[in-house]
Design a protein around this motif. Structure first.
Motif, PDB file in Angstrom:
ATOM      1  N   HIS A  32      31.633 -23.104-110.184  1.00  0.00           N
ATOM      2  CA  HIS A  32      32.017 -21.761-109.735  1.00  0.00           C
ATOM      3  C   HIS A  32      30.789 -20.954-109.304  1.00  0.00           C
ATOM      4  N   ALA A  33      29.696 -21.073-110.040  1.00  0.00           N
ATOM      5  CA  ALA A  33      28.470 -20.360-109.677  1.00  0.00           C
ATOM      6  C   ALA A  33      27.929 -20.880-108.349  1.00  0.00           C
ATOM      7  N   PHE A  34      27.926 -22.187-108.179  1.00  0.00           N
ATOM      8  CA  PHE A  34      27.456 -22.784-106.931  1.00  0.00           C
ATOM      9  C   PHE A  34      28.330 -22.347-105.757  1.00  0.00           C
ATOM     10  N   LEU A  35      29.637 -22.364-105.959  1.00  0.00           N
ATOM     11  CA  LEU A  35      30.574 -21.982-104.909  1.00  0.00           C
ATOM     12  C   LEU A  35      30.410 -20.508-104.531  1.00  0.00           C
ATOM     13  N   THR A  36      30.302 -19.639-105.532  1.00  0.00           N
ATOM     14  CA  THR A  36      30.183 -18.205-105.273  1.00  0.00           C
ATOM     15  C   THR A  36      28.841 -17.868-104.627  1.00  0.00           C
ATOM     16  N   GLY A  37      27.756 -18.346-105.197  1.00  0.00           N
ATOM     17  CA  GLY A  37      26.441 -18.093-104.618  1.00  0.00           C
ATOM     18  C   GLY A  37      26.331 -18.681-103.225  1.00  0.00           C
ATOM     19  N   GLY A  38      26.889 -19.858-103.033  1.00  0.00           N
ATOM     20  CA  GLY A  38      26.879 -20.485-101.720  1.00  0.00           C
ATOM     21  C   GLY A  38      27.687 -19.691-100.703  1.00  0.00           C
ATOM     22  N   ALA A  39      28.827 -19.155-101.138  1.00  0.00           N
ATOM     23  CA  ALA A  39      29.657 -18.348-100.231  1.00  0.00           C
ATOM     24  C   ALA A  39      28.927 -17.071 -99.810  1.00  0.00           C
ATOM     25  N   ILE A  40      28.243 -16.438-100.752  1.00  0.00           N
ATOM     26  CA  ILE A  40      27.485 -15.229-100.426  1.00  0.00           C
ATOM     27  C   ILE A  40      26.360 -15.561 -99.446  1.00  0.00           C
ATOM     28  N   CYS A  41      25.666 -16.653 -99.689  1.00  0.00           N
ATOM     29  CA  CYS A  41      24.589 -17.061 -98.785  1.00  0.00           C
ATOM     30  C   CYS A  41      25.141 -17.473 -97.423  1.00  0.00           C
ATOM     31  N   LEU A  42      26.307 -18.104 -97.404  1.00  0.00           N
ATOM     32  CA  LEU A  42      26.939 -18.481 -96.144  1.00  0.00           C
ATOM     33  C   LEU A  42      27.301 -17.244 -95.330  1.00  0.00           C
ATOM     34  N   ILE A  43      27.828 -16.233 -95.993  1.00  0.00           N
ATOM     35  CA  ILE A  43      28.143 -14.972 -95.308  1.00  0.00           C
ATOM     36  C   ILE A  43      26.866 -14.362 -94.730  1.00  0.00           C
ATOM     37  N   GLY A  44      25.794 -14.378 -95.500  1.00  0.00           N
ATOM     38  CA  GLY A  44      24.513 -13.876 -95.013  1.00  0.00           C
ATOM     39  C   GLY A  44      24.027 -14.653 -93.804  1.00  0.00           C
ATOM     40  N   GLN A  45      24.189 -15.977 -93.844  1.00  0.00           N
ATOM     41  CA  GLN A  45      23.754 -16.806 -92.719  1.00  0.00           C
ATOM     42  C   GLN A  45      24.610 -16.541 -91.483  1.00  0.00           C
ATOM     43  N   ILE A  46      25.903 -16.337 -91.667  1.00  0.00           N
ATOM     44  CA  ILE A  46      26.785 -16.014 -90.540  1.00  0.00           C
ATOM     45  C   ILE A  46      26.370 -14.692 -89.902  1.00  0.00           C
ATOM     46  N   ILE A  47      26.064 -13.710 -90.738  1.00  0.00           N
ATOM     47  CA  ILE A  47      25.603 -12.414 -90.217  1.00  0.00           C
ATOM     48  C   ILE A  47      24.329 -12.607 -89.398  1.00  0.00           C
ATOM     49  N   MET A  48      23.398 -13.412 -89.926  1.00  0.00           N
ATOM     50  CA  MET A  48      22.146 -13.648 -89.211  1.00  0.00           C
ATOM     51  C   MET A  48      22.381 -14.359 -87.876  1.00  0.00           C
ATOM     52  N   GLU A  49      23.283 -15.312 -87.852  1.00  0.00           N
ATOM     53  CA  GLU A  49      23.561 -16.036 -86.608  1.00  0.00           C
ATOM     54  C   GLU A  49      24.202 -15.120 -85.565  1.00  0.00           C
ATOM     55  N   VAL A  50      25.089 -14.238 -85.999  1.00  0.00           N
ATOM     56  CA  VAL A  50      25.697 -13.281 -85.078  1.00  0.00           C
ATOM     57  C   VAL A  50      24.624 -12.355 -84.514  1.00  0.00           C
ATOM     58  N   LEU A  51      23.739 -11.875 -85.386  1.00  0.00           N
ATOM     59  CA  LEU A  51      22.657 -10.999 -84.920  1.00  0.00           C
ATOM     60  C   LEU A  51      21.707 -11.739 -83.982  1.00  0.00           C
ATOM     61  N   LYS A  52      21.440 -12.998 -84.281  1.00  0.00           N
ATOM     62  CA  LYS A  52      20.558 -13.808 -83.430  1.00  0.00           C
ATOM     63  C   LYS A  52      21.186 -13.978 -82.041  1.00  0.00           C
ATOM     64  N   ALA A  53      22.501 -14.213 -82.016  1.00  0.00           N
ATOM     65  CA  ALA A  53      23.202 -14.381 -80.745  1.00  0.00           C
ATOM     66  C   ALA A  53      23.197 -13.085 -79.924  1.00  0.00           C
ATOM     67  N   ARG A  54      23.064 -11.977 -80.604  1.00  0.00           N
ATOM     68  CA  ARG A  54      23.025 -10.678 -79.905  1.00  0.00           C
ATOM     69  C   ARG A  54      21.603 -10.273 -79.513  1.00  0.00           C
ATOM     70  N   GLY A  55      20.628 -11.147 -79.791  1.00  0.00           N
ATOM     71  CA  GLY A  55      19.279 -10.916 -79.304  1.00  0.00           C
ATOM     72  C   GLY A  55      18.343 -10.158 -80.235  1.00  0.00           C
ATOM     73  N   PHE A  56      18.682 -10.047 -81.505  1.00  0.00           N
ATOM     74  CA  PHE A  56      17.794  -9.362 -82.447  1.00  0.00           C
ATOM     75  C   PHE A  56      16.613 -10.261 -82.792  1.00  0.00           C
ATOM     76  N   SER A  57      15.482  -9.638 -83.085  1.00  0.00           N
ATOM     77  CA  SER A  57      14.312 -10.407 -83.526  1.00  0.00           C
ATOM     78  C   SER A  57      14.537 -10.870 -84.961  1.00  0.00           C
ATOM     79  N   GLU A  58      13.716 -11.832 -85.392  1.00  0.00           N
ATOM     80  CA  GLU A  58      13.896 -12.392 -86.739  1.00  0.00           C
ATOM     81  C   GLU A  58      13.720 -11.337 -87.828  1.00  0.00           C
ATOM     82  N   ASN A  59      12.715 -10.475 -87.695  1.00  0.00           N
ATOM     83  CA  ASN A  59      12.513  -9.413 -88.684  1.00  0.00           C
ATOM     84  C   ASN A  59      13.711  -8.485 -88.755  1.00  0.00           C
ATOM     85  N   HIS A  60      14.204  -8.081 -87.589  1.00  0.00           N
ATOM     86  CA  HIS A  60      15.359  -7.191 -87.573  1.00  0.00           C
ATOM     87  C   HIS A  60      16.594  -7.875 -88.145  1.00  0.00           C
TER      88      HIS A  60
END
Length: 156
Positions: A32-60
């Motif tokens: 359960h801890a692995f699944l929950t922590g992984g889901a939170i990190c996956l959501i974070g990665q999805i947000i980063m990929e969407v921002l990357k596709a919109r042309g944001f720099s890595e820092n931003h």
């Protein structure tokens, strides 16, 4: 006589504790801890990929992702959803940055008895205050060390 009564009470108490204590499975908790922590990190990665596709720099991308995750955790805590996620995921919900946001927001939600100013204004710093204090002090000390070392040409 007294010792025998104390032993009987102790035995009854231990029996009661065994009866009402919920037993948990370590592998289940870890999953359960692995699944929950992984889901939170996956959501974070999805947000980063969407921002990357919109042309944001890595820092931003990093800063915006952190802001979104912290804001979402605080809102979910206020809506009493994040505590349920924490109950299911255990340490998996505490380790990411969202766990810190949850701990601060949870303190802030307990202000009702003291009122808005003294309750919210003071309760929100129950957790954040020490973190901010030690963060500032340690960063100042490390800054001085960096300044001293930075002036030495053989260390780069």
């Amino acid at each position: 006589m007294q010792v025998k009564q104390n032993q009987e009470l102790s035995d009854k108490y231990n029996e009661y504790v065994k009866k009402v204590t919920k037993t948990t499975s370590l592998p289940s908790n870890m999953f359960h801890a692995f699944l929950t922590g992984g889901a939170i990190c996956l959501i974070g990665q999805i947000i980063m990929e969407v921002l990357k596709a919109r042309g944001f720099s890595e820092n931003h991308m990093n800063y915006i992702t952190i802001l979104i995750l912290v804001f979402a955790a605080a809102v979910l805590t206020g809506l009493n959803i994040y505590p349920k996620i924490g109950k299911y995921g255990g340490a998996g919900s505490l380790v990411p940055i969202t766990g810190f946001a949850n701990s601060i927001a949870a303190c802030a939600t307990e202000f009702k008895a003291e009122g808005m100013v003294m309750g919210l204004g003071c309760k929100i710093f129950t957790i954040a205050g020490p973190v901010i204090l030690y963060g500032l002090v340690s960063s100042a000390i490390l800054g001085v060390i960096y300044y001293i070392i930075g002036g030495m040409p053989w260390i780069s």
